[in-house]
Scaffold this active site. Sequence first.
Site, PDB file in Angstrom:
ATOM      1  N   ILE A  76      -2.676  -3.209  -0.493  1.00  0.00           N
ATOM      2  CA  ILE A  76      -1.850  -2.101  -1.485  1.00  0.00           C
ATOM      3  C   ILE A  76      -3.115  -2.969  -2.101  1.00  0.00           C
ATOM      4  O   ILE A  76      -3.559  -2.992  -2.301  1.00  0.00           O
ATOM      5  CB  ILE A  76      -0.695  -2.455  -1.189  1.00  0.00           C
ATOM      6  CG1 ILE A  76      -0.426  -3.487  -1.931  1.00  0.00           C
ATOM      7  CG2 ILE A  76       0.477  -2.218  -0.153  1.00  0.00           C
ATOM      8  CD1 ILE A  76       1.318  -4.712  -2.040  1.00  0.00           C
ATOM      9  N   ASP A  77      -2.526  -0.712  -2.832  1.00  0.00           N
ATOM     10  CA  ASP A  77      -3.693  -0.393  -4.241  1.00  0.00           C
ATOM     11  C   ASP A  77      -3.245  -1.859  -4.908  1.00  0.00           C
ATOM     12  O   ASP A  77      -2.345  -2.706  -5.368  1.00  0.00           O
ATOM     13  CB  ASP A  77      -3.642   0.708  -4.835  1.00  0.00           C
ATOM     14  CG  ASP A  77      -3.529   1.598  -3.867  1.00  0.00           C
ATOM     15  OD1 ASP A  77      -4.903   1.844  -2.732  1.00  0.00           O
ATOM     16  OD2 ASP A  77      -3.061   2.562  -3.651  1.00  0.00           O
ATOM     17  N   LYS A  78      -4.333  -2.040  -6.481  1.00  0.00           N
ATOM     18  CA  LYS A  78      -4.155  -2.866  -7.083  1.00  0.00           C
ATOM     19  C   LYS A  78      -2.627  -3.091  -8.067  1.00  0.00           C
ATOM     20  O   LYS A  78      -1.730  -3.303  -8.405  1.00  0.00           O
ATOM     21  CB  LYS A  78      -5.196  -2.916  -8.656  1.00  0.00           C
ATOM     22  CG  LYS A  78      -4.709  -3.653  -9.672  1.00  0.00           C
ATOM     23  CD  LYS A  78      -6.056  -3.026 -10.514  1.00  0.00           C
ATOM     24  CE  LYS A  78      -6.104  -3.530 -12.139  1.00  0.00           C
ATOM     25  NZ  LYS A  78      -6.500  -3.226 -12.926  1.00  0.00           N
TER      26      LYS A  78
END
Length: 303
Positions: A137-139
């Site tokens: 999942i994105d930062k």
Amino acid sequence: MEKVYHLVSEEEAGIRIDKLLTTVDEEWSRTQIQEWIKSEHVLVNGKKVKTNYKCEVNDKIIVNIPEPVPLNIEAEEMDLDIVYEDSDVIVVNKPRGMVVHPAPGHTSGTLVNGLMAHCKDLSGINGVMRPGIVHRIDKDTSGLLMVAKNDVAHEALVEQLVAKTVTRKYEAIVHGVIPHDFGTIDAPIGRDKTDRQKMAVVDNGKHAVTHFRVIERFTDFTHVECELETGRTHQIRVHMKYIGYPLAGDPKYGPRKTLDIDGQALHAGVLGFVHPRTKEYLEFQSPAPEEFQNLLDYLNKRK
């Protein structure tokens, strides 16, 4: 050395090879591909080509992906939020602002650094950069991730992702008021043709499907639940923008005038999968973090 094969279609004829190959795997950058072409890791019909070679119908492209350069990834003690753990799988609740795995130039402070200190056994399928990492999942997206502690578990979990049997539900706050309660976005995603740092809905992109339902409507925002059927890079962020309701706080796909949040308002709140060893279906839930809840309270007060 991993090999990737690609047969050029009629629609792809005339496209530069370095540009075409970025659509074969969305994780490949054009700069990286150009280096591979120059070092003869890319062959067309068994022959080396230049980076500006324009592909022809039925060209047979072979990409010999070079082994990653070993990096000294250090284990770092972190206060990880472990939701579940056994001898095969870890489910961790990732905080906003944390990168999932190291990359060149960014080798510390990631979830992988913390996992390496937490346990000694992580699957090696993704190499030294991404041990144990099955999906990302994105930062600036918070929430649940499954991590494999051995290669057998890793392969089983990846098979479920490919078969679209993993449950992945996200909470999001989007700009605009969505009039209908439910919807499905079925639109292919690939590299943005005008900005290689972004993804977009494109004709030759990879199949991508997102289901959504409205949880609550506000004056000019909507709280939604998005369920992934596929798992493309930035999928929810790209799909919601595509239908005219970009995520609040999204610096890449959203408007500049937005809610006071550092990054997109997106939380992976539900994760379910079949355990690779016991074959039991497991499902985990994680409430949205305080920052997300504060935004909802703020929007409620503005009603």
